[in-house]
Design a protein around this motif. Structure first.
Motif, mmCIF file in Angstrom:
data_model
loop_
_atom_site.group_PDB
_atom_site.id
_atom_site.type_symbol
_atom_site.label_atom_id
_atom_site.label_comp_id
_atom_site.label_asym_id
_atom_site.label_seq_id
_atom_site.Cartn_x
_atom_site.Cartn_y
_atom_site.Cartn_z
ATOM 1 N N THR A 51 0.828 -1.205 0.000
ATOM 2 C CA THR A 51 0.000 0.000 0.000
ATOM 3 C C THR A 51 0.862 1.255 0.000
ATOM 4 O O THR A 51 0.629 2.194 -0.779
ATOM 5 C CB THR A 51 -0.925 0.022 1.233
ATOM 6 N N MET A 54 2.396 1.733 -3.394
ATOM 7 C CA MET A 54 1.426 2.198 -4.382
ATOM 8 C C MET A 54 1.144 3.692 -4.254
ATOM 9 O O MET A 54 0.861 4.378 -5.243
ATOM 10 C CB MET A 54 0.111 1.429 -4.232
ATOM 11 N N TYR A 72 -5.385 -3.930 -0.890
ATOM 12 C CA TYR A 72 -4.165 -4.674 -1.184
ATOM 13 C C TYR A 72 -4.016 -5.928 -0.329
ATOM 14 O O TYR A 72 -3.223 -6.808 -0.667
ATOM 15 C CB TYR A 72 -2.963 -3.732 -1.091
ATOM 16 N N ASN A 131 5.754 3.611 -6.861
ATOM 17 C CA ASN A 131 4.324 3.489 -7.167
ATOM 18 C C ASN A 131 4.089 2.966 -8.578
ATOM 19 O O ASN A 131 3.163 2.191 -8.832
ATOM 20 C CB ASN A 131 3.624 4.831 -6.976
ATOM 21 N N VAL A 132 4.947 3.372 -9.516
ATOM 22 C CA VAL A 132 4.817 2.892 -10.897
ATOM 23 C C VAL A 132 5.103 1.398 -10.964
ATOM 24 O O VAL A 132 4.376 0.637 -11.608
ATOM 25 C CB VAL A 132 5.772 3.669 -11.825
ATOM 26 N N ALA A 134 4.953 -0.843 -8.464
ATOM 27 C CA ALA A 134 3.910 -1.597 -7.752
ATOM 28 C C ALA A 134 2.622 -1.645 -8.572
ATOM 29 O O ALA A 134 1.965 -2.687 -8.673
ATOM 30 C CB ALA A 134 3.646 -0.963 -6.390
ATOM 31 N N GLY A 135 2.252 -0.517 -9.178
ATOM 32 C CA GLY A 135 1.036 -0.469 -9.996
ATOM 33 C C GLY A 135 1.119 -1.390 -11.200
ATOM 34 O O GLY A 135 0.126 -2.042 -11.568
ATOM 35 N N GLU A 136 2.285 -1.460 -11.815
ATOM 36 C CA GLU A 136 2.470 -2.349 -12.969
ATOM 37 C C GLU A 136 2.281 -3.811 -12.569
ATOM 38 O O GLU A 136 1.616 -4.579 -13.277
ATOM 39 C CB GLU A 136 3.872 -2.150 -13.556
ATOM 40 N N TYR A 138 0.604 -4.922 -9.946
ATOM 41 C CA TYR A 138 -0.799 -5.117 -9.561
ATOM 42 C C TYR A 138 -1.643 -5.400 -10.799
ATOM 43 O O TYR A 138 -2.423 -6.359 -10.833
ATOM 44 C CB TYR A 138 -1.308 -3.870 -8.843
ATOM 45 N N ASN A 139 -1.481 -4.583 -11.837
ATOM 46 C CA ASN A 139 -2.269 -4.744 -13.059
ATOM 47 C C ASN A 139 -1.907 -6.029 -13.799
ATOM 48 O O ASN A 139 -2.784 -6.756 -14.286
ATOM 49 C CB ASN A 139 -2.075 -3.539 -13.979
ATOM 50 N N ASP A 341 -7.347 13.228 -4.927
ATOM 51 C CA ASP A 341 -7.892 11.904 -5.210
ATOM 52 C C ASP A 341 -9.405 11.947 -5.423
ATOM 53 O O ASP A 341 -9.967 11.167 -6.197
ATOM 54 C CB ASP A 341 -7.536 10.920 -4.094
#
Length: 372
Positions: A51, A54, A72, A131-132, A134-136, A138-139, A341
């Motif tokens: 988390t 991200m 998460y 964050n980039v 982790a996001g990659e 995750y997706n 956000d």
């Protein structure tokens, strides 16, 4: 430096200030502090770590909302369940050399997507864009590996393709757990050591390498088109309240390979596919492009007149909600004062409503042409 005569660090990363979900500093007087030990007890150390990664976008403070931790934690459960599924299907696993000619469309697609994920995650970590990275992951893991590839190959695990699928699954899962290890070290260590290809410890395992030869733009484009077709079929079911468990008949104007038909029938829960020259009556359009069109037969599944009336009311309600989003996004005070956000969430809702309205309007148009 004073004691050892050399620089102690070459690079230092200073993370952002962690604030509460409203953007306020955490303090005893406000009583808005979050105890990390309590978070670990409730959600786990790895979901907390993921988390924070991200949310760690460079250049802005981190707003920590406990609902992100729950999201998460579910991702950690997804990783566990996906690995469990793979392990349950490896009782007769044998490591074999997989030749390019052995690979089907879904195999080529996931291996190509894995290479791009590996490259993006590696570059992001090298640039401290946690964050980039982790996001990659995750997706890639949730959307592409779990929701599409694993679902697409379940049938093939019961055929002569079993050994090929097993080897692709193990290779992709192995690399995925390595890429996730910086964010979820405890979970990935536990799962990776259960794989038949595992070594002594994931901590000292080699980082995945980007293999350019496995990048297949053609297969990515072909499978992406299939995904859009299947999503279209699923969306029509959802909009007209036909259960996903109910098998439907599909019509196709254009050409599909036998493999493509099998994916659509299995993942779209399609009874059979019939090729036509134009859209048949009592059908809704699921997908359309210059090369191919896909229709779903609805005549025996719904009362068309009643469904048209219901969908029109739904469109009116959604347009009313859309107006509320638009007023907010045109309000200068809202854009300047609302948390970033919240603004982004409003924009995303507006985008999703716009897409859904367009889909429903297309269904209504198709059904109205049938009744005229």
């Amino acid at each position: 430096y004073e004691f050892m005569g050399e620089k102690p660090f070459k690079e230092v990363y200073i993370h952002q200030l962690v604030r509460d979900k409203h953007g306020r500093k955490m303090s005893k007087s406000l009583g808005n502090g979050i105890d990390p030990l309590e978070v670990v007890d409730e959600y786990g150390a790895d979901p907390m770590r993921f988390t924070l990664a991200m949310l760690a976008a460079q250049g802005r403070d981190l707003k920590l909302d406990v609902r992100f931790l729950d999201t998460y934690k579910k991702f950690a459960n997804k990783i566990w369940n996906a690995t469990r599924f793979v392990l349950m299907n490896l009782d007769d696993f044998e490591k074999v050399e997989v030749k390019p000619s052995d690979l089907k469309l879904a195999d080529r697609w996931i291996l190509s997507r894995l290479q791009k994920a590996t490259k993006k995650v590696t570059e992001a970590l090298d640039g401290y864009d946690f964050n980039v990275a982790a996001g990659e992951m995750y997706n890639f893991f949730w959307d592409e590996l779990c929701d599409w590839y694993i679902e697409a190959v379940k049938n093939r695990l019961k055929t002569s393709d079993r050994k090929i699928v097993q080897n692709v699954l193990v290779d992709v899962l192995d690399a995925s757990l390595r890429l996730l290890h910086p964010f979820m070290p405890f979970l990935t260590e536990e799962l990776w050591t259960k794989l038949p290809t595992a070594g002594e410890s994931l901590v000292i395992a080699q980082w995945p390498k980007y293999i350019e030869e496995l990048v297949d733009e053609s297969s990515e484009a072909e499978f992406s088109r299939l995904m859009d077709m299947i999503r279209g079929i699923r969306n029509i079911r959802a909009e007209v309240n036909v259960p996903q468990s109910t098998r439907v008949k599909a019509f196709v104007k254009g050409k599909l390979t036998q493999e493509e038909q099998e994916y659509i029938e299995f993942l779209g829960n399609v009874e059979n596919i019939e090729f036509v020259e134009s859209r048949p009556e009592k059908c809704a359009t699921a997908y359309i492009s210059p090369e191919i069109e896909v229709y779903v037969s609805l005549g025996t599944l719904i009362d068309i007149s009643s469904e048209i009336a219901r969908l029109r009311k739904k469109i009116e309600k959604m347009r009313s909600d859309m107006d509320k989003f638009a007023k907010k996004l045109y309000d200068k005070d809202f854009l300047e004062n609302a948390p970033e956000d919240v603004v982004e969430e409003t924009k995303e809702k507006q985008r999703l409503f716009t897409e859904q309205i367009a889909r429903i309007e297309q269904i209504v148009t198709d059904l109205e042409e049938t009744t005229n």
